[in-house]
Design a protein around this motif. Structure first.
Motif, PDB file in Angstrom:
ATOM      1  N   THR A 248       2.954  -0.098  10.137  1.00 57.51           N
ATOM      2  CA  THR A 248       4.123  -1.357   9.852  1.00 57.51           C
ATOM      3  C   THR A 248       5.200  -0.448  10.123  1.00 57.51           C
ATOM      4  O   THR A 248       6.323  -0.941  10.435  1.00 57.51           O
ATOM      5  CB  THR A 248       4.004  -1.863   8.360  1.00 57.51           C
TER       6      THR A 248
ATOM      7  N   THR B 115       5.701  -7.032   6.566  1.00 55.22           N
ATOM      8  CA  THR B 115       6.046  -6.101   5.329  1.00 55.22           C
ATOM      9  C   THR B 115       6.948  -6.590   4.225  1.00 55.22           C
ATOM     10  O   THR B 115       6.795  -6.401   3.161  1.00 55.22           O
ATOM     11  CB  THR B 115       7.138  -4.936   5.743  1.00 55.22           C
TER      12      THR B 115
ATOM     13  N   THR C 133       9.656  -6.932   3.791  1.00 50.90           N
ATOM     14  CA  THR C 133      10.814  -5.920   3.170  1.00 50.90           C
ATOM     15  C   THR C 133      12.121  -6.671   3.152  1.00 50.90           C
ATOM     16  O   THR C 133      12.516  -7.222   4.015  1.00 50.90           O
ATOM     17  CB  THR C 133      10.964  -4.669   4.206  1.00 50.90           C
TER      18      THR C 133
END
Length: 538
Positions: A421, A357, A359
């Protein structure tokens, strides 16, 4: 219909295979002691779940048979059950996922984690790693004190996972770096759980490097000639260029397959440098939590992003697609240490989520340039299993589920490649097994953990070794039983491998004249483990 995968005949039919190998490779026979029966070893069958092998083919199987510490077979459930004995322990995965144990190929869990207060004792560090699903660690920046601590843990049977250590030459952390004492050490394997593989070299993330270009060009070839595997960090494209230049000198136009030197971090790398790494086979040791973790953890590294040309930072996907050997790791506890909901810092599940991801550590969405380099779950899993095994020359015994390999395994609550995900952080490690022994079982899942203390009660393998050498090289002495390994220009100690593999390794690097020394076969902890006899090859 795919049938059961058969193990290497050397492993299951030790007597016949060793006789052939010794006759052809050594020109003489060795002494072979064969156990009464292979069937006496405890058996476990895992079935009724998703089994990800991390092999190129097959990528999945229905069931796995373990005998003692070794994966004996992997294939269809009906074939595996027919192959197993009446006393085999059957483990119903109930739809969960079995895969090879994770290997953290860049960590500081026994060194920096204590100076930073993450753990109180080495035992707590080991337990935490096992609970996260790690079955192996590459501990970078080992000094003499830590080296002795790891030796003591190993001798006491408390080193419950496999540790490959890299000695710090110019550590910025230790008060007394081991660099001045390196002459007293050599690449050494003490047991199936502990080894010293290489050296760690630090560079600085700015223009004031610890080592200049001239020093690198002299020192790296010297370490290479001394048979050290080199792990050197690079945090910008300038240091990357200096390091690649030095490796080209060391390898003398050859590739890296017999040395497996590695560049840690490889944070910023140009297109030309990517191609050079691929051509030489230099391993890129990357942190899967980078760049997502940089926004709060590493100010100096964040500056690199601003200083480097656009598109050169954290090029994880580009490296893989270019054919560069890549390993993915945590650098725990250096980065990504914020306590957030979900997987623990430094855990493989957290790394997996970060890699897929990208992130940010505070869960902010990634920037577009970060998403361009996001990995698939399948890519990230290989970077934490079979690829790290390759890095330490263990791809024939670790890193995937295949006949003849050691049973280092984990059970996950879900298949990372089959869920969204957003669901990845919710994956739990249910069981961690090292060498056929359950070292961690999540409370409430005892039915998935064969035996409270593993299938081999109180068992801990003892290392056996054998020695191969270049027939054209100098004759070296060897003891009947030894606990060290040595890789030099003319000889090499190989652990837990059959003579054909060992001879093949030396032949690949030193020419077809490699031969095996006189050997004997011992059944102490695996189907066929050979150790040195008195050297007799002339």
């Amino acid at each position: 219909m795919r049938k059961i995968r058969e193990p290497n005949l050397i492993l299951l039919h030790c007597l016949a295979a060793l006789a052939i190998i010794l006759l052809t490779a050594c020109g003489r026979t060795g002494t072979v002691a064969v156990p009464a029966t292979i069937d006496a070893m405890p058996e476990i069958v895992f079935h009724n779940g998703t089994i990800l092998t991390m092999e190129d083919d097959p990528t999945q199987v229905e069931a796995v048979l373990i005998r003692g510490e070794i994966i004996v077979a992997a294939g269809e459930t009906s074939d595996i059950l027919a192959r197993s004995g009446a006393g085999a322990t059957l483990v119903d995965l109930e739809g969960r996922t079995l895969l090879p144990g994770f290997i953290d190929s860049h960590s500081h869990r026994f060194g920096w984690a204590f100076t930073g207060g993450e753990y109180e004792t080495p035992e707590t560090a080991i337990q935490a790693a096992l609970e996260q699903g790690w079955t192996g660690l590459h501990e970078l920046d080992v000094n003499e004190e830590l080296y002795e601590t790891l030796r003591a843990l190993d001798e006491q049977g408390q080193l419950r996972l496999r540790v490959a250590g890299y000695l710090g030459i110019n550590s910025p952390v230790w008060d007394e770096p081991i660099g001045d004492q390196l002459g007293a050490y050599e690449p050494t394997i003490y047991s199936p759980y502990l080894r010293i593989d290489g050296v760690k070299i630090f560079m600085k993330p700015d223009s004031q490097f610890y080592l200049d270009k001239e020093t690198l060009a002299r020192r790296l070839p010297q370490l290479h000639d001394e048979s050290w595997q080199i792990a050197i960090e690079s945090l910008n494209s300038r240091s990357q260029e200096m390091i690649l230049d030095a490796f080209e000198i060391a390898l003398e136009g050859g590739d890296n397959s017999t040395s497996r030197h590695r560049i840690e971090h490889a944070v910023a790398i140009t297109d030309e440098q990517v191609d050079r790494m691929a051509d030489m086979g230099i391993i890129a040791s990357i942190q899967l939590n980078v760049p997502a973790s940089l926004q709060s953890d590493a100010k100096a590294l964040r500056q690199v992003i601003q200083q480097e040309p656009e598109g050169t930072v954290a090029r994880w996907r580009d490296l893989i697609e270019a054919g560069v050997p890549v390993i993915g790791n945590s650098d725990f506890p250096s980065i990504d240490m914020e306590v957030i909901d979900g997987p623990a810092p430094g855990s493989p599940i957290r790394l997996l989520y970060r890699a897929v991801t990208r992130t940010w550590a505070d869960n902010r969405p990634p920037e577009p340039w970060m998403l361009d380099q996001a990995l698939t779950a399948a890519q990230a899993l290989r970077l934490m299993t079979i690829n790290p095994a390759y890095t330490t020359f263990d791809e024939d015994i670790l890193g995937s589920i295949a006949p003849g390999k050691l049973a280092d395994l984990v059970i996950l609550s879900a298949n990372p490649m089959a869920i969204s995900t957003g669901e990845l952080p919710g994956i739990e490690v249910v069981m961690t097994m090292v060498g056929g022994k359950v070292e961690w079982c999540r409370p409430g899942y005892e039915s998935l953990c064969p035996g409270k203390n593993g299938p081999i009660e109180g068992h801990r393998p003892s290392l056996q070794l054998f020695h191969v050498r270049d027939a054209q090289g100098p004759r070296l002495s060897a003891n009947a039983v030894t606990s060290s390994t040595h890789r030099s220009g003319a000889s090499k100690w190989i652990w837990w491998s059959d003579p054909s593999i060992a001879t093949k390794r030396v032949s690949a690097s030193r020419g077809e004249s490699a031969r095996a020394e006189s050997m004997s076969c011992n059944w102490s902890w695996a189907p066929c483990i050979c150790r040195t006899g008195t050297p007799t090859v002339s």
